[in-house]
Design a protein around this motif. Structure first.
Motif, PDB file in Angstrom:
ATOM      1  N   MET A  54      49.820 -47.835  28.868  1.00 31.74           N
ATOM      2  CA  MET A  54      51.017 -47.744  29.705  1.00 31.74           C
ATOM      3  C   MET A  54      50.651 -48.150  31.121  1.00 31.74           C
ATOM      4  SD  MET A  54      52.986 -44.254  28.552  1.00 31.74           S
ATOM      5  CE  MET A  54      54.167 -44.468  29.885  1.00 31.74           C
ATOM      6  N   ALA A  55      51.652 -48.636  31.852  1.00 31.05           N
ATOM      7  CA  ALA A  55      51.430 -49.046  33.242  1.00 31.05           C
ATOM      8  C   ALA A  55      52.570 -48.526  34.109  1.00 31.05           C
ATOM      9  CB  ALA A  55      51.365 -50.572  33.336  1.00 31.05           C
ATOM     10  N   PRO A  56      52.287 -48.066  35.319  1.00 29.78           N
ATOM     11  CA  PRO A  56      53.368 -47.654  36.216  1.00 29.78           C
ATOM     12  C   PRO A  56      54.338 -48.824  36.434  1.00 29.78           C
ATOM     13  CG  PRO A  56      51.246 -47.034  37.131  1.00 29.78           C
ATOM     14  CD  PRO A  56      50.968 -47.922  35.952  1.00 29.78           C
ATOM     15  N   GLY A  57      55.638 -48.518  36.340  1.00 26.88           N
ATOM     16  CA  GLY A  57      56.626 -49.569  36.563  1.00 26.88           C
ATOM     17  C   GLY A  57      57.000 -50.328  35.315  1.00 26.88           C
ATOM     18  N   SER A  58      56.290 -50.089  34.206  1.00 29.90           N
ATOM     19  CA  SER A  58      56.603 -50.791  32.973  1.00 29.90           C
ATOM     20  C   SER A  58      57.627 -49.979  32.187  1.00 29.90           C
ATOM     21  CB  SER A  58      55.318 -50.973  32.167  1.00 29.90           C
ATOM     22  OG  SER A  58      55.601 -51.484  30.897  1.00 29.90           O
ATOM     23  N   GLY A  59      58.597 -50.662  31.562  1.00 30.20           N
ATOM     24  CA  GLY A  59      59.669 -49.952  30.875  1.00 30.20           C
ATOM     25  C   GLY A  59      60.769 -49.593  31.866  1.00 30.20           C
ATOM     26  N   ASP A  60      61.775 -48.850  31.420  1.00 30.50           N
ATOM     27  CA  ASP A  60      62.858 -48.447  32.328  1.00 30.50           C
ATOM     28  C   ASP A  60      62.314 -47.543  33.418  1.00 30.50           C
ATOM     29  OD1 ASP A  60      64.722 -49.953  31.076  1.00 30.50           O
ATOM     30  OD2 ASP A  60      66.068 -48.316  30.592  1.00 30.50           O
ATOM     31  N   CYS A  71      62.556 -49.953  27.118  1.00 31.37           N
ATOM     32  CA  CYS A  71      63.033 -50.811  28.211  1.00 31.37           C
ATOM     33  C   CYS A  71      64.271 -51.561  27.749  1.00 31.37           C
ATOM     34  CB  CYS A  71      61.932 -51.797  28.618  1.00 31.37           C
ATOM     35  SG  CYS A  71      62.419 -52.882  29.964  1.00 31.37           S
ATOM     36  N   ARG A  72      65.357 -51.425  28.521  1.00 30.26           N
ATOM     37  CA  ARG A  72      66.611 -52.061  28.121  1.00 30.26           C
ATOM     38  C   ARG A  72      66.830 -53.414  28.778  1.00 30.26           C
ATOM     39  NH1 ARG A  72      69.960 -46.661  29.210  1.00 30.26           N
ATOM     40  NH2 ARG A  72      68.542 -46.756  30.960  1.00 30.26           N
ATOM     41  N   ARG A  73      65.804 -53.894  29.470  1.00 37.15           N
ATOM     42  CA  ARG A  73      65.975 -55.192  30.136  1.00 37.15           C
ATOM     43  C   ARG A  73      66.196 -56.297  29.092  1.00 37.15           C
ATOM     44  NH1 ARG A  73      61.552 -57.932  34.146  1.00 37.15           N
ATOM     45  NH2 ARG A  73      62.413 -60.016  34.066  1.00 37.15           N
ATOM     46  N   ASP A 127      64.000 -49.512  21.301  1.00 36.63           N
ATOM     47  CA  ASP A 127      64.123 -48.569  20.193  1.00 36.63           C
ATOM     48  C   ASP A 127      64.974 -47.375  20.651  1.00 36.63           C
ATOM     49  OD1 ASP A 127      63.829 -46.598  18.284  1.00 36.63           O
ATOM     50  OD2 ASP A 127      61.719 -47.035  17.904  1.00 36.63           O
ATOM     51  N   PRO A 128      66.284 -47.380  20.329  1.00 35.79           N
ATOM     52  CA  PRO A 128      67.157 -46.302  20.831  1.00 35.79           C
ATOM     53  C   PRO A 128      66.739 -44.922  20.338  1.00 35.79           C
ATOM     54  CG  PRO A 128      68.360 -47.801  19.357  1.00 35.79           C
ATOM     55  CD  PRO A 128      67.002 -48.376  19.542  1.00 35.79           C
ATOM     56  N   GLU A 129      66.180 -44.842  19.122  1.00 33.82           N
ATOM     57  CA  GLU A 129      65.768 -43.521  18.615  1.00 33.82           C
ATOM     58  C   GLU A 129      64.600 -42.973  19.427  1.00 33.82           C
ATOM     59  OE1 GLU A 129      65.028 -43.412  14.456  1.00 33.82           O
ATOM     60  OE2 GLU A 129      66.982 -44.316  14.000  1.00 33.82           O
ATOM     61  N   GLN A 130      63.626 -43.843  19.695  1.00 35.80           N
ATOM     62  CA  GLN A 130      62.488 -43.392  20.500  1.00 35.80           C
ATOM     63  C   GLN A 130      62.951 -43.024  21.911  1.00 35.80           C
ATOM     64  OE1 GLN A 130      59.068 -45.964  20.418  1.00 35.80           O
ATOM     65  NE2 GLN A 130      57.753 -44.362  21.207  1.00 35.80           N
ATOM     66  N   TRP A 131      63.896 -43.786  22.429  1.00 35.15           N
ATOM     67  CA  TRP A 131      64.460 -43.489  23.746  1.00 35.15           C
ATOM     68  C   TRP A 131      65.052 -42.078  23.748  1.00 35.15           C
ATOM     69  CZ3 TRP A 131      65.029 -45.613  28.577  1.00 35.15           C
ATOM     70  CH2 TRP A 131      65.999 -45.063  29.375  1.00 35.15           C
ATOM     71  N   GLY A 145      63.594 -38.089  25.823  1.00 37.23           N
ATOM     72  CA  GLY A 145      64.271 -37.272  26.836  1.00 37.23           C
ATOM     73  C   GLY A 145      64.506 -38.031  28.134  1.00 37.23           C
ATOM     74  N   LEU A 146      64.587 -39.373  28.052  1.00 36.59           N
ATOM     75  CA  LEU A 146      64.831 -40.165  29.266  1.00 36.59           C
ATOM     76  C   LEU A 146      66.324 -40.178  29.593  1.00 36.59           C
ATOM     77  CD1 LEU A 146      62.414 -43.049  28.335  1.00 36.59           C
ATOM     78  CD2 LEU A 146      62.165 -41.570  30.323  1.00 36.59           C
ATOM     79  N   GLU A 147      66.646 -40.435  30.864  1.00 35.32           N
ATOM     80  CA  GLU A 147      68.056 -40.468  31.261  1.00 35.32           C
ATOM     81  C   GLU A 147      68.410 -41.860  31.758  1.00 35.32           C
ATOM     82  OE1 GLU A 147      68.287 -37.480  34.201  1.00 35.32           O
ATOM     83  OE2 GLU A 147      67.931 -35.859  32.769  1.00 35.32           O
TER      84      GLU A 147
END
Ligand code: SF4
Length: 232
Positions: free
Chosen positions: A145-151, A209-211, A222-226, A230-232
């Motif tokens: 993982m990297a800071p800033g990666s993903g939503d 990430c929804r980009r 992956d909406p299920e993993q999202w 517990g992300l908002e």
């Protein structure tokens, strides 16, 4: 032995013919093709991809924090992905600064080519880093993982300073030549930083990430993993 492990002699050889497809160069583009091959050879001659990592014991994990080397990283997703593991590798990889001397060409096409070749150097650095950690520590699969990666809420970009100034004690510029600007961009820009850890399953923050239309996407959203995260 230093706690910071540096890889600064990473073997690589960029193949002009293979990489030509990536920059949309056809066989019949004779003169352009020669310019391209010349640039690839210069990058092969002076390029020096590098990487650094630090083997860290995980001191504590809560629902949304992970503490390593006295630094508390704030990411619910990282805490969940790490699970009960007690080892994490903080890392930074880069294309290196040496190709800056090839920026003198005013031709925007050559500048575009150079950025593609730097990306390839970064791939070599990242791959060498993973190979080194997997073989040295006997780890069959790594996730990262990297800071800033993903939503935005996955692992905020602001956490980058905790890696650079905290876990690496401000020494990344001196060790591999990567600097973090006030706006949290890395220079050279073809650099990555983050953490790697042993994993049972492949994981990419692209799943969270929804980009749309991202050329670097490595996995579908992956909406299920999202929802589980517990992300908002
Ligand atoms: S989809 Fe693109 S922006 Fe989103 S995490 Fe993946 S590479 Fe990064």
């Amino acid at each position: 032995m230093s706690e910071y492990m540096v890889l600064d002699s990473i073997p690589f050889r960029l193949n002009a013919a293979e990489l030509a497809k990536r920059v949309y160069l056809a066989e019949e583009d004779g003169e352009l093709r020669r310019s391209w091959e010349s640039l690839v050879e210069r990058v092969n001659a002076i390029g020096r991809p590098r990487a650094v990592y630090r083997d860290c014991t995980v001191d504590a994990v809560t629902a949304d924090t992970v503490t390593v080397a006295g630094v508390t990283l704030k990411s619910r997703v990282l805490a969940a992905q790490l699970g009960g593991r007690r080892r994490l590798f903080a890392c930074c990889a880069t294309c290196g600064r040496e190709t800056a001397e090839l920026e003198e060409s005013p031709d925007p096409l050559e500048q575009f080519w150079l950025e593609e070749l730097r990306m390839e150097l970064l791939h070599h650095a990242s791959a060498a880093l993973r190979r080194e950690i997997m073989s040295r520590f006997g780890i069959p699969r790594l996730a990262g993982m990297a800071p800033g990666s993903g939503d935005a809420g996955v692992w905020p970009l602001q956490e980058q300073t905790k890696l650079f100034d905290g876990i690496f004690g401000g020494r990344i510029p001196e060790l591999i030549g990567v600097e973090l600007t006030d706006s949290l961009l890395m220079v050279p820009c073809k650099s990555t930083s983050g953490v790697l850890f042993a994993a049972e399953h492949d994981f990419a923050t692209c799943r969270l990430c929804r980009r749309e239309n991202c050329p670097g996407r490595r996995a579908p959203f992956d909406p299920e993993q999202w929802n589980r995260s517990g992300l908002e």
